[in-house]
Design an enzyme around this catalytic site. Structure first.
Site, short mmCIF file in Angstrom:
data_model
loop_
_atom_site.label_atom_id
_atom_site.label_comp_id
_atom_site.label_asym_id
_atom_site.label_seq_id
_atom_site.Cartn_x
_atom_site.Cartn_y
_atom_site.Cartn_z
CG ASP A 44 0.91 2.81 0.50
OD1 ASP A 44 1.47 4.51 0.43
OD2 ASP A 44 1.42 2.15 1.30
CE1 TYR A 49 4.67 -2.72 2.71
CE2 TYR A 49 3.38 -1.65 1.09
CZ TYR A 49 4.01 -1.49 2.80
OH TYR A 49 3.41 -0.76 3.47
CE LYS A 74 4.38 3.07 2.98
NZ LYS A 74 3.64 2.18 2.09
CG HIS A 107 8.11 1.30 6.06
ND1 HIS A 107 8.59 0.41 4.66
CD2 HIS A 107 7.13 1.34 6.59
CE1 HIS A 107 6.92 -0.26 4.48
NE2 HIS A 107 6.67 0.49 5.41
P1 NAP Z 1 -6.47 -2.63 5.82
O1 NAP Z 1 -6.54 -2.22 4.30
O2 NAP Z 1 -6.99 -1.72 6.91
O3 NAP Z 1 -6.76 -4.48 5.58
C1 NAP Z 1 -6.64 -5.08 4.58
C2 NAP Z 1 -7.75 -6.48 4.93
O4 NAP Z 1 -8.45 -5.99 4.69
C3 NAP Z 1 -6.49 -7.54 3.33
O5 NAP Z 1 -6.97 -8.13 4.28
C4 NAP Z 1 -8.40 -7.47 2.57
O6 NAP Z 1 -8.79 -8.47 2.58
C5 NAP Z 1 -9.43 -6.77 3.19
N1 NAP Z 1 -10.46 -6.05 3.01
C6 NAP Z 1 -9.89 -4.69 2.29
N2 NAP Z 1 -11.45 -4.29 1.45
C7 NAP Z 1 -12.54 -5.24 2.66
C8 NAP Z 1 -13.83 -5.27 2.30
N3 NAP Z 1 -14.49 -3.80 1.64
N4 NAP Z 1 -14.31 -5.97 3.04
C9 NAP Z 1 -13.82 -6.65 3.85
N5 NAP Z 1 -12.84 -7.26 3.04
C10 NAP Z 1 -11.80 -6.45 3.57
O7 NAP Z 1 -4.70 -3.07 6.17
P2 NAP Z 1 -3.44 -2.88 5.15
O8 NAP Z 1 -3.10 -4.08 3.82
O9 NAP Z 1 -2.40 -3.17 6.44
O10 NAP Z 1 -2.81 -1.41 4.79
C11 NAP Z 1 -3.73 -0.56 4.11
C12 NAP Z 1 -2.18 -0.13 3.41
O11 NAP Z 1 -1.44 0.68 4.01
C13 NAP Z 1 -0.88 -1.41 2.83
O12 NAP Z 1 -1.84 -1.70 1.56
C14 NAP Z 1 -0.16 -0.08 2.85
O13 NAP Z 1 0.29 0.22 1.42
C15 NAP Z 1 -0.16 0.31 3.75
N6 NAP Z 1 0.56 -0.02 5.28
C16 NAP Z 1 2.03 0.99 5.32
C17 NAP Z 1 2.73 1.05 6.40
C18 NAP Z 1 3.17 1.52 7.03
O14 NAP Z 1 4.20 1.19 7.96
N7 NAP Z 1 3.25 2.63 6.65
C19 NAP Z 1 2.32 -0.14 6.99
C20 NAP Z 1 1.06 -0.96 7.60
C21 NAP Z 1 0.49 -0.91 5.85
P3 NAP Z 1 -8.48 -9.17 0.28
O15 NAP Z 1 -7.40 -8.19 0.11
O16 NAP Z 1 -8.12 -10.20 0.79
O17 NAP Z 1 -9.55 -8.75 0.12
#
Ligand code: NAP
Length: 283
Positions: A44, A49, A74, A107
């Site tokens: 994704d 990004y 997106k 998005h």
């Molecule tokens: P997330 O996946 O909830 O959390 C990511 C964070 O958690 C990073 O800091 C990562 O650190 C850490 N992490 C991941 N797995 C872990 C584990 N097992 N133990 C400890 N820490 C861990 O947050 P997100 O990146 O915001 O959301 C995921 C995806 O959703 C995004 O990458 C994006 O593709 C999508 N997204 C979409 C929107 C939208 O508006 N459509 C908005 C936000 C996000 P490290 O990387 O340092 O390991």
């Protein structure tokens, strides 16, 4: 890998990998390569990004058959409107180095997203994208789009984690045949999710971490999740959730964690909308 079948018959992997906040090209390419080697097949990304090219390089170097992968990108607010979105789609596809996309998403529910949707319906009809959908559409906006769309969105990607569960929105999506995809499934680690007492105590019963409990919870509810990590051991941890099953009692305990507030993104806040309008798509 578990799959869900979208409202147009397309199969979507339930365990995806997100690359938000990985702007550095080398890090992003390495992270996607690691994720693919761990077993993820849904990647994704988004034009905003700034890493579509790095994602595309990792995909092309992986040697994995294109049809095994499910690639999402997106269109940002500045790419809304019929002509803009057609152009943005071509530009994203070219940066990704792909012939077609699996899922193209609006998005944010701002700007001329109806013009964008008409463009996406055409791209879909032309076979250039296998499914089209939206992100961050609140129930009222989703209902309005539903009534004005020729193609019903296949997916709504929204903030979903134990502290923000959006049960009413999920019920509506289900009734409209729109798949819920959880962004920020680990709440970006906010509010102590990785050491949360409820999640950790459930995890201890199965020898699993709080993160694995959350990702398993989504799988069991039929929600697609796209956790992000740049660390391979965490990608592996997040992927290894097929060898245990949460009990009904566990599922109820997690349901009780909902706070009904948005932890990461509050789209009802004018200041937040203003901030989003200020984010440039630098590609
Ligand atoms: P997330 O996946 O909830 O959390 C990511 C964070 O958690 C990073 O800091 C990562 O650190 C850490 N992490 C991941 N797995 C872990 C584990 N097992 N133990 C400890 N820490 C861990 O947050 P997100 O990146 O915001 O959301 C995921 C995806 O959703 C995004 O990458 C994006 O593709 C999508 N997204 C979409 C929107 C939208 O508006 N459509 C908005 C936000 C996000 P490290 O990387 O340092 O390991």
């Amino acid at each position: 890998m578990n799959y869900v079948t979208l409202n147009n018959g397309v199969k979507m992997p339930m365990q995806g990998f997100g690359v938000f906040q990985v702007p550095d090209a080398d890090t992003c390419e390495r992270a996607v390569a690691d994720a693919l080697s761990v077993g993820y097949r849904l990647i994704d990304t988004a034009s905003v990004y700034g890493n579509e090219q790095a994602v595309g390089t990792a995909i092309s170097k992986s040697g994995i058959a294109r049809e095994e992968m499910f690639i999402t990108t997106k269109a940002w607010i500045s790419e809304m409107g019929y002509d803009n979105t057609l152009r943005a789609f071509d530009a994203s596809l070219s940066r990704l180095g792909l012939e077609y996309l699996d899922l193209y998403l609006i998005h944010m529910p701002f700007g001329d997203y109806y013009g964008a949707w008409r463009a996406m319906e055409e791209l879909y009809a032309a076979g250039r994208v296998r499914a089209i959908g939206v992100c961050n559409f609140e129930p009222d906006r989703l209902m309005d789009l539903y009534h004005n769309a020729k193609v019903v969105p296949a997916v709504n990607q929204v903030e979903v984690h134990p502290y923000t569960q959006q049960p009413e929105a999920m019920k509506l999506m289900q009734s409209l045949g729109i798949q819920t995809e959880a962004w920020g499934p680990l709440a970006e680690g906010r509010d102590g999710l990785f050491t949360d007492a409820v999640l950790s105590s459930i995890g201890r019963k199965y020898g699993k971490s709080a993160a694995q409990v959350v990702l398993r919870w989504n799988l069991q509810r039929g929600v697609v999740a796209i956790p992000k990590s740049i660390h391979k051991e965490r990608m592996t941890e997040n992927f290894n959730v097929m060898d245990f099953t949460l009990s009904e009692e566990d599922m109820t305990a997690i349901a009780a964690m909902n706070t009904d507030k948005r932890l990461i993104l509050d789209l009802h806040s004018p200041a937040e909308v203003e901030r989003l309008y200020g984010i440039e798509c630098k590609n």
